[in-house]
Design an enzyme around this catalytic site. Structure first.
Site, PDB file in Angstrom:
ATOM      1  N   ILE A  28      31.765  52.675  70.061  1.00  0.00           N
ATOM      2  CA  ILE A  28      30.924  53.251  71.444  1.00  0.00           C
ATOM      3  C   ILE A  28      30.349  54.542  71.126  1.00  0.00           C
ATOM      4  O   ILE A  28      29.577  54.922  71.944  1.00  0.00           O
ATOM      5  CB  ILE A  28      31.947  53.215  72.755  1.00  0.00           C
ATOM      6  CG1 ILE A  28      33.143  54.180  72.021  1.00  0.00           C
ATOM      7  CG2 ILE A  28      32.208  51.847  72.965  1.00  0.00           C
ATOM      8  CD1 ILE A  28      33.793  54.464  73.484  1.00  0.00           C
ATOM      9  N   GLY A  29      30.474  54.788  70.010  1.00  0.00           N
ATOM     10  CA  GLY A  29      29.531  56.166  69.704  1.00  0.00           C
ATOM     11  C   GLY A  29      30.218  56.669  68.298  1.00  0.00           C
ATOM     12  O   GLY A  29      30.921  56.134  67.484  1.00  0.00           O
TER      13      GLY A  29
ATOM     14  N   PHE B 286      31.069  62.829  61.312  1.00  0.00           N
ATOM     15  CA  PHE B 286      32.225  62.339  60.190  1.00  0.00           C
ATOM     16  C   PHE B 286      33.192  61.549  61.251  1.00  0.00           C
ATOM     17  O   PHE B 286      34.325  61.040  60.572  1.00  0.00           O
ATOM     18  CB  PHE B 286      32.959  63.659  59.842  1.00  0.00           C
ATOM     19  CG  PHE B 286      33.431  64.586  60.738  1.00  0.00           C
ATOM     20  CD1 PHE B 286      32.569  65.776  60.701  1.00  0.00           C
ATOM     21  CD2 PHE B 286      34.483  64.460  61.649  1.00  0.00           C
ATOM     22  CE1 PHE B 286      33.015  66.880  61.825  1.00  0.00           C
ATOM     23  CE2 PHE B 286      34.757  65.277  62.619  1.00  0.00           C
ATOM     24  CZ  PHE B 286      33.896  66.574  62.576  1.00  0.00           C
TER      25      PHE B 286
ATOM     26  N   GLY C  58      29.644  60.121  65.532  1.00  0.00           N
ATOM     27  CA  GLY C  58      28.854  61.424  65.322  1.00  0.00           C
ATOM     28  C   GLY C  58      29.407  62.083  64.060  1.00  0.00           C
ATOM     29  O   GLY C  58      30.721  62.122  63.779  1.00  0.00           O
TER      30      GLY C  58
ATOM     31  N   LYS D 186      34.085  57.992  63.859  1.00  0.00           N
ATOM     32  CA  LYS D 186      33.381  56.924  64.609  1.00  0.00           C
ATOM     33  C   LYS D 186      34.333  56.726  65.838  1.00  0.00           C
ATOM     34  O   LYS D 186      35.627  57.139  65.767  1.00  0.00           O
ATOM     35  CB  LYS D 186      33.987  55.611  63.682  1.00  0.00           C
ATOM     36  CG  LYS D 186      33.414  54.495  64.331  1.00  0.00           C
ATOM     37  CD  LYS D 186      33.882  53.266  63.246  1.00  0.00           C
ATOM     38  CE  LYS D 186      34.008  53.276  61.740  1.00  0.00           C
ATOM     39  NZ  LYS D 186      34.156  52.210  61.072  1.00  0.00           N
ATOM     40  N   VAL D 187      34.027  56.275  66.912  1.00  0.00           N
ATOM     41  CA  VAL D 187      34.615  56.060  68.238  1.00  0.00           C
ATOM     42  C   VAL D 187      34.493  54.687  68.618  1.00  0.00           C
ATOM     43  O   VAL D 187      33.584  54.088  68.773  1.00  0.00           O
ATOM     44  CB  VAL D 187      33.988  57.256  69.168  1.00  0.00           C
ATOM     45  CG1 VAL D 187      34.807  56.957  70.500  1.00  0.00           C
ATOM     46  CG2 VAL D 187      33.965  58.529  68.690  1.00  0.00           C
TER      47      VAL D 187
ATOM     48  N   ASP E 121      29.574  75.362  71.006  1.00  0.00           N
ATOM     49  CA  ASP E 121      28.751  73.951  70.586  1.00  0.00           C
ATOM     50  C   ASP E 121      28.174  73.281  71.809  1.00  0.00           C
ATOM     51  O   ASP E 121      28.313  72.044  72.183  1.00  0.00           O
ATOM     52  CB  ASP E 121      29.444  73.216  69.731  1.00  0.00           C
ATOM     53  CG  ASP E 121      28.151  72.257  68.785  1.00  0.00           C
ATOM     54  OD1 ASP E 121      28.528  71.437  68.164  1.00  0.00           O
ATOM     55  OD2 ASP E 121      26.981  72.525  69.040  1.00  0.00           O
TER      56      ASP E 121
END
Ligand code: 3I7
Length: 336
Positions: free
Chosen positions: A18-19, A23, A21, A25-26, A133
């Site tokens: 589902i996502g 480094f 970023g 993986k989600v 961030d």
């Protein structure tokens, strides 16, 4: 060869990605004991390389942060090769995509989101952390259109409290405070205030106040502190942003001033509620349901849950609590 993600078998049912970023993986997952959806952030240690300390930083920070506008950490699983973070599921995606889909937000919709952002940041500052961030890519929307802050990989908890200076230059350039990009020492909470000014501008305008493809030019614009105000902005929103986008961190608004600023308290007339809505004490119904399931006394279950080891018991407790807070039955799915 053993199947992928063998460590999750029986605990979580893995579904689609589902996502992603950098480094990580989600993937969407289902917590098998409650049936609740979770987000599983999967990192390969080898691929992480010297980014591994960032992951440790994020895990330690998220273990201490429990707030309605921060993406909840439920469990951590670490193996030889991988680190898994089981996180609160936010089905409506990034605030970034939401703003892009609407070009820009009307002032009252921006106010609702910004109050939630201020609530999350005031809370993490009260816990002695600076996020460092803050940007719309790191704010996710849950099923009720509430914002949840993610990515604490760069957050800092300076020794001796928030007044002490930080040095590492980090975060995304367009949201970075002047003092941060000039390599000077800086106060994390003041840098977060600047980033929130950029965030508010992005909500109200749909683009960034300081932008340039070339980093050195971008830095010059940030350090000048000069930006355009488009005609649709109200006087109050322009005033508020100018108080946050002060190049000199000393003359910048503080988080305490921000939570009761007139632009934020308009129509509600109450300061932003920034304290966590989660109670310190354990929830009786959840403890009882877990005790019955595991064949333990309530006292034994209370003792085990209180340790918050961020193991499967911790995730089961938090997800049962989520079910209760959403008005669903406080029930575990009984395994055959
Ligand atoms: N910009 C966000 C991309 C998707 O990342 C996430 C999604 C969820 C999520 C999705 N649904 N519910 C929660 C939870 C956590 C993350 C995350 O921490 N991403 C990330 C941060 C820093 C470096 C690499 C990856």
């Amino acid at each position: 060869m053993t199947s992928q993600y063998a460590e999750l078998r029986g605990l979580y049912h893995l579904r689609e990605t589902i996502g992603s970023g950098g480094f990580a993986k989600v993937k969407l997952g289902y917590h098998s004991l409650t049936g609740e959806k979770v987000a599983i952030k999967i990192m390969d240690k080898r691929a992480l390389g010297d980014d591994l300390p960032r992951v440790k930083t994020e895990i330690e920070a998220m273990k201490n942060l429990c707030h309605q506008h921060i993406c909840k950490l439920y469990q951590v699983i670490e193996t030889e090769q991988k680190v898994y973070m089981i996180l609160e599921y936010c089905p409506e995606g990034e605030l970034f995509d939401y703003i892009v889909s609407k070009d820009r937000l009307a002032e009252d919709e921006a106010r609702i989101f910004f109050r939630q952002i201020v609530s999350a940041v005031a809370y993490i500052h009260s816990q002695g952390y600076a996020h460092r961030d803050l940007k719309p890519e790191n704010l996710l929307l849950d099923e009720d259109q509430n914002l949840k802050l993610i990515d604490f990989g760069l957050c800092a908890k300076p020794q001796g409290g928030m007044e002490n200076h930080l040095y590492t230059c980090c975060g995304s350039p367009a949201y970075a405070a002047p003092e941060l990009i000039s390599g000077k020492e800086y106060i994390g909470s003041q840098a977060d205030l600047w980033s929130m000014g950029i965030l508010l501008y992005a909500l109200l305008c749909g683009y960034l106040p300081f932008d340039d493809e070339k980093i050195p030019q971008l830095y010059k614009k940030i350090q000048s502190g000069k930006y355009e105000n488009p005609p649709w902005l109200s006087e109050e929103s322009k005033t508020l942003m100018s108080r946050m986008l002060q190049v000199d961190p000393q003359s910048r608004l503080t988080i305490k001033q921000l939570i009761s600023h007139p632009w934020l308290t308009k129509d509600t007339n109450v300061p932003v509620e920034w304290r966590s809505k989660y109670k310190r004490s354990l929830d009786e119904d959840c403890i009882t349901e877990l005790a019955v399931h595991y064949g333990k006394t309530k006292a034994e279950m209370e003792r085990d849950v209180t340790q918050f080891k961020f193991d499967y018991l911790t995730s089961s407790y938090f997800l049962l609590l989520e079910k209760k807070m959403k008005g669903r039955p406080v029930r575990l799915l009984h395994q055959k």
